[in-house]
Every structure is written in C-alpha cells, then in structure tokens.
Design an enzyme around this catalytic site. Structure first.
Site, PDB file in Angstrom:
ATOM      1  N   HIS A 121      13.762  -0.486  -8.402  1.00  0.00           N
ATOM      2  CA  HIS A 121      13.224  -1.270  -7.715  1.00  0.00           C
ATOM      3  C   HIS A 121      11.294   0.046  -7.293  1.00  0.00           C
ATOM      4  CE1 HIS A 121      10.261  -3.075  -4.671  1.00  0.00           C
ATOM      5  NE2 HIS A 121      10.250  -4.520  -5.210  1.00  0.00           N
ATOM      6  N   ASP A 198      20.680   1.408  -1.772  1.00  0.00           N
ATOM      7  CA  ASP A 198      19.170  -0.183  -1.873  1.00  0.00           C
ATOM      8  C   ASP A 198      20.030  -1.359  -1.419  1.00  0.00           C
ATOM      9  OD1 ASP A 198      17.474  -1.870  -1.517  1.00  0.00           O
ATOM     10  OD2 ASP A 198      16.259  -1.298  -3.483  1.00  0.00           O
ATOM     11  N   GLN A 201      19.224  -7.302  -2.885  1.00  0.00           N
ATOM     12  CA  GLN A 201      19.792  -7.865  -2.869  1.00  0.00           C
ATOM     13  C   GLN A 201      21.945  -7.945  -3.248  1.00  0.00           C
ATOM     14  OE1 GLN A 201      18.229 -10.066  -4.499  1.00  0.00           O
ATOM     15  NE2 GLN A 201      15.704  -8.727  -4.293  1.00  0.00           N
ATOM     16  N   LYS A 224      15.145 -10.880   2.673  1.00  0.00           N
ATOM     17  CA  LYS A 224      15.502 -11.841   2.015  1.00  0.00           C
ATOM     18  C   LYS A 224      17.317 -12.474   1.801  1.00  0.00           C
ATOM     19  CE  LYS A 224      13.721  -8.212  -1.037  1.00  0.00           C
ATOM     20  NZ  LYS A 224      12.985  -9.047  -1.654  1.00  0.00           N
ATOM     21  N   CYS A 366       8.591  -5.625  -9.758  1.00  0.00           N
ATOM     22  CA  CYS A 366       7.906  -4.396  -9.049  1.00  0.00           C
ATOM     23  C   CYS A 366       8.999  -3.349  -9.774  1.00  0.00           C
ATOM     24  CB  CYS A 366       8.398  -3.949  -7.994  1.00  0.00           C
ATOM     25  SG  CYS A 366       7.192  -5.015  -7.248  1.00  0.00           S
TER      26      CYS A 366
END
Length: 408
Positions: A121, A198, A201, A224, A366
């Site tokens: 991202h 990261d 998700q 999220k 993104c």
C-alpha cells in the site's frame, strides 16, 4: 452464530440504497461498526468526555481506564509481551510514518538500504521514500510474480550488510494473498535485520501472534476491524522503541521539561504526544472482543471459506474476467478479489453495481506500483467480511454479469 445473526449487530447493513438492500463489499477499505462499538463511543463522548492521564477527577479517571483497557485488549489480541509495546496512533499510516521517522533517525545513515515489496500500500512505500530522501538511503523492492506471490528467492539477494529494515504487508489489499511473513522475518533476522509488518488486512483475517511471528513492528488500523476511524496501533519490540527518539513532541510524552533540556516519558507514552483520540481508541475493546468471538466461531469461519471458494471458482471460470491474486494454494487467499474486465472500465462497473445496491471499490487501491506491475490503470475490488453471506456473493456475481453485458 450464522452470518445472518452476526449482521443483526451492524445497523448499517440493514439500510437500503437506491431502494435495494445494501450489499457492502468494500470491507478492505473500512468495515462497518457493530452496535457495541457505537455504544462505547457514545458512552465516552457523552458521559466521560475528559482528557486522559492528567486530572484526578472521576470523568478523567473513567476515560483513562477505558483508554488503557483498550491497550490491554490489543496486547492480548496480538499476544504482545507487555502493554508498553502497544502504541496508539491515528491509524496504520501514522504508525508506519512513526517508525520510518524514528527508526530512521536512530539507526539509518546515508548509503544504507531499505527493502519493501512490490505489493505494498502507498502507506508502506511513501514514508520510506521520504525517509530515504531525507537520509540519502536506497530503497529496494522485492517483486511479485504473475500470481501475485512474492518472489521469495529474491529476498536473500536483496539483503546486504547495508540493509537496515524490511517492510512487508501481511496481506495485500489488492491481491488478498497471505504473505509468508514468518519466513521473511526468519530470513531477515538471520542477517540481524528488523522487519515491519503492515497488518491492516492481516489483523482482520488471520490470528496475529507477534511473538510467534517474531516481527519487530506490526501496525494496523482500528476502522478495518470494526473500531472507530482515527484509531491505530503500532506494536514494537521494547528494545527498538526504547532506542528510537519520539516522533512528535508535546504534552504527555515528557518526563520533565526545562529550557535547559527535556526528558521523555516511559513507553508507550513517549510516542503518544498531545490529547489522544480517547473516545475512538476505547472502541478497540468491543471491536476486538467481537473479532475474537468471530475467530473462534466455526460456523462463521466455514461461511467465510465458502464465500471465498465460490467467488474464486466463479471469477476464475469467467473468460471475461482477469483476476489478480491467484496464489498456488487457495488457502493463502482471503475473500478479497481484484479484477479487470476486458473492454470495460472499472469505474463504470462500480457505478452500475452501486445502482444495484452493491458497494465495491474501483481504482488503484492506493497501490499504483502494483497497478503498473500488472499493466492496468485500475481494478474493481470486492472484499468480504464475516457478516457477508454466500447469498450476497451470488447476488454480486449475478449483478456483475448484468453490468458487463450492459457495458461490452
């Protein structure tokens, strides 16, 4: 619990758009909020609106306790060693920026190298680029293959004595593929190189255990995973956080302040300058409690797998559709699907689907370098959460077929 029963906890899912039942399939961008999260936010905003960590009066104490309870909830959820390793931010983006700046200031000098992957991202690319420009550092990229899987044999080649940190997404927000982060950490640690993951998700779709993974940093956003917007988490091993300088200065992150010099507060407050979003952060408690219940519910897990397999099989078998992110093992795929349709613009598809009640994402997600890798200007993405049903997946496929027929 069935997905239908779970849906009853999310007020937004009951609404209609354009006279049709809402089918919300943009969960990778933002998940809907359950009533428990809404109630907690309202309780803090209405009944306990007082600044945290400062005053001794009742409201301030209550707000502080709710804020720190959220920290303990996060620690348990990701299995961090201690609460001091859990830093609250405004989101995953802010958390990556914090590490890129503070780690960069402490450990990176001109001529050093940073490695990211091709499927990141923008939030896990641009902060490192900014640091590289500031410090005179080289940014190197681990590529993905045509399936969207990382070319792992290239990782040892990219790592050198000048590599100071590797940043990798747990699960791509475009490809929906579970990356082998534990193996990446093992390879990097064999060279004494720290790793940032990261987890924007990953925290939603996997059981995160930062001690088992052994990553040095793990970041994610609250919105999220059912919590309020403007909330995020940076997990960092104490050994790194202790040595990193603060990202921002101000109130609360200090020990003593004199014109002759200032000392800093102990972890994690050292990285939490100013008045925090205490109403939002407190919603992490009910959000992660619900996420934990969902993880342990066999029926909901089975539903998610059924949706994933149906969508994967259906999209792959449609000759009009080009699906991006097709791992060699489907078990490494989450129910997130980005694709293009020959001769059809992704935004046109999204606009027609919207009129049918379906909320889908179109564009570059993104992740412009990844779009360049696959030679497209954008994609259509549908991303499912635990509250999405197989019937919604079937309705989406029916509407997609109709939309393609209207546009081709």
């Amino acid at each position: 619990m069935t997905a239908e029963q779970l849906r009853e906890q999310f007020p937004a899912l009951a609404r209609k758009v354009y006279g049709r039942d809402l089918v919300y399939l943009d969960n990778a961008a933002t998940a809907q909020r359950p009533r428990s999260v809404i109630d907690e936010w309202e309780r803090l905003a209405v009944q306990c609106n007082a600044n945290i960590h400062r005053a001794v009066h009742f409201l301030a104490d209550e707000a502080t306790q709710s804020y720190e309870k959220a920290r303990d909830t996060v620690r348990t959820f990701i299995n961090a060693k201690e609460n001091g390793e859990v830093v609250f931010t405004s989101g995953a983006t802010a958390a990556v920026n914090l590490v890129a700046f503070s780690f960069g200031e402490a450990f990176i000098k001109e001529g050093d190298e940073v490695v990211v992957t091709e499927c990141e991202h923008h939030s896990n690319i641009v902060p490192w680029q900014m640091m590289c420009l500031r410090k005179g550092v080289v940014l190197k990229v681990l590529p993905v293959d045509d399936r969207g899987e990382l070319v792992m044999e290239m990782l040892p080649v990219l790592l050198t004595d000048k590599t100071k940190i590797v940043a990798v997404t747990h699960i791509s927000n475009v490809l929906g593929i579970l990356n082998p982060v534990k193996e990446i950490v093992r390879i990097c640690h064999s060279r004494e190189i720290p790793v940032l993951v990261d987890g924007a998700q990953g925290v939603v779709h996997t059981d995160v255990d930062v001690q088992d993974t052994d990553c040095d940093f793990y970041v994610f956003s609250g919105h999220k995973i059912f919590a309020a917007t403007g909330t995020g988490v940076l997990y960092g091993k104490r050994k790194w956080l202790d040595m990193m300088p603060p990202y921002m200065g101000g109130g609360e992150m200090v020990g003593t302040v004199r014109f002759s010099g200032t000392t800093y507060a102990p972890l994690p407050l050292k990285f939490e300058a100013g008045t925090q979003n205490f109403t939002g952060i407190s919603t992490l408690t009910p959000a992660l409690e619900l996420a934990a219940r969902i993880r342990s519910d066999v029926q909901l897990r089975e539903n998610e797998i059924a949706v994933r397999d149906y969508m994967l099989d259906t999209l792959v078998s449609d000759s009009r559709v080009k699906l991006f992110g097709r791992p060699s093992d489907s078990q490494n795929k989450i129910p997130l699907f980005s694709f293009s349709v020959k001769g059809v613009h992704h935004e046109d598809l999204a606009l027609i689907l919207d009129k049918m009640g379906i909320a889908a994402r179109s564009g570059q997600m993104c992740a412009e370098p990844l779009m360049d890798r696959f030679g497209v200007t954008g994609m259509l993405r549908v991303s499912f959460a635990a509250y999405n049903t197989l019937q919604e997946a079937e309705y989406f496929i029916k509407c997609l077929d109709r939309a393609i027929g209207m546009l081709q």
